[in-house]
Design a protein around this motif. Structure first.
Motif, short mmCIF file in Angstrom:
data_model
loop_
_atom_site.label_atom_id
_atom_site.label_comp_id
_atom_site.label_asym_id
_atom_site.label_seq_id
_atom_site.Cartn_x
_atom_site.Cartn_y
_atom_site.Cartn_z
N LYS A 91 54.80 3.23 -95.44
CA LYS A 91 55.76 2.19 -95.06
C LYS A 91 55.91 2.19 -93.54
CE LYS A 91 56.87 0.84 -99.24
NZ LYS A 91 56.59 -0.54 -99.72
N ARG A 142 65.22 2.88 -100.55
CA ARG A 142 65.29 1.89 -99.48
C ARG A 142 66.70 1.85 -98.91
NH1 ARG A 142 63.41 -4.51 -99.49
NH2 ARG A 142 63.77 -4.82 -97.26
N GLU A 217 61.41 -3.19 -93.55
CA GLU A 217 61.90 -2.24 -94.55
C GLU A 217 62.07 -0.86 -93.92
OE1 GLU A 217 59.55 -1.97 -98.06
OE2 GLU A 217 59.53 -4.13 -98.44
N TRP A 219 62.71 3.11 -95.42
CA TRP A 219 62.81 4.00 -96.58
C TRP A 219 63.21 5.39 -96.10
CZ3 TRP A 219 61.69 2.59 -101.74
CH2 TRP A 219 61.29 1.25 -101.90
#
Length: 241
Positions: A91, A142, A217, A219
């Motif tokens: 990610k 998340r 995003e 995480w």
């Protein structure tokens, strides 16, 4: 060729906590990181936002063979497999949910019927905000915000911030600073966001820019223990024994 990571250390007060040194050594010699190579960058500076901005700028413009920057504060402790798990998640931004260096002793006392590990964890305040409905993946969740004490950022993430938020690229303000003078441009995604309605610390300012302004995003690991080392002051009367 192994994937190369820029290990970046903002060191405050020229001090490395022993839990950090043990954790970093264990991680870098762990078999899970055998396919990665690391370069080292560090800065000893009192201004935390500047230190993080410097390390990010140095990574983006000077460490062109590195795919990610991994920032680790010198007061963090972590499990040997954490870094490999963060990289394997693939990610653009990965952090951890770790506690502030403050224990609510009254709450800890009130939870005495719980197993100690659970009671202790519930007496701490963790840095981060989980997005609801909850999204989980391999021990990560998340989040909209998290602390940057252990923080992995991809090169693509930095490029997207530069593209979406050109105001984070400063070409003049830091020219006289001994650290920043070497760069034609200085990146400032960690600079604090301060408005009449919002006053965010440097960690959350980066997260806000990435998640809220760039639509990215974030995480964060939630199922591994992370240590946050500091000093402890105790006060008590012997007569209370």
């Amino acid at each position: 060729m192994p994937t190369k990571i820029n290990l970046a250390l903002p060191v405050y007060g020229a001090a490395y906590k022993s839990v950090f040194v043990r954790s970093l050594f264990a991680a870098l010699t762990h078999e899970s990181l055998s396919s990665y190579a690391f370069t080292l960058s560090e800065i000893e500076y009192t201004d935390i936002p500047f230190s993080r901005n410097y390390l990010l700028t140095n990574f983006y413009y000077k460490k062109l063979d590195c795919s990610h920057i991994l920032m680790i504060d010198s007061d963090m402790g972590f499990s040997p497999d954490l870094i490999a798990a963060m990289l394997a998640l693939d990610k653009p931004v990965v952090g951890t949910l770790y506690p502030r260096r403050l224990v609510d002793l009254r709450k800890l006392h009130s939870l005495s019927k719980l197993p100690f590990d659970k009671a202790f964890a519930q007496s701490l305040e963790f840095l981060g905000t989980i997005i609801e409905p909850r999204q989980e993946m391999g021990g990560f969740v998340r989040v909209s915000l998290c602390g940057t004490g252990i923080f992995l950022v991809s090169r693509d993430c930095v490029a997207r911030i530069i593209d979406k938020l050109p105001e984070t690229v400063n070409r003049s303000r830091y020219r006289k600073n001994k650290y920043a003078a070497q760069f034609e441009s200085f990146l400032t995604p960690f600079s604090k966001i301060v408005t009449p309605d919002v006053d965010l610390p440097t960690d959350f300012s980066f997260c806000h820019r990435w998640a809220q302004q760039c639509g990215g995003e974030i995480w964060a690991s939630y199922d591994r223990k992370v240590a946050h080392a500091g000093s402890l002051t105790v006060s008590a009367a012997y007569s209370d024994l």
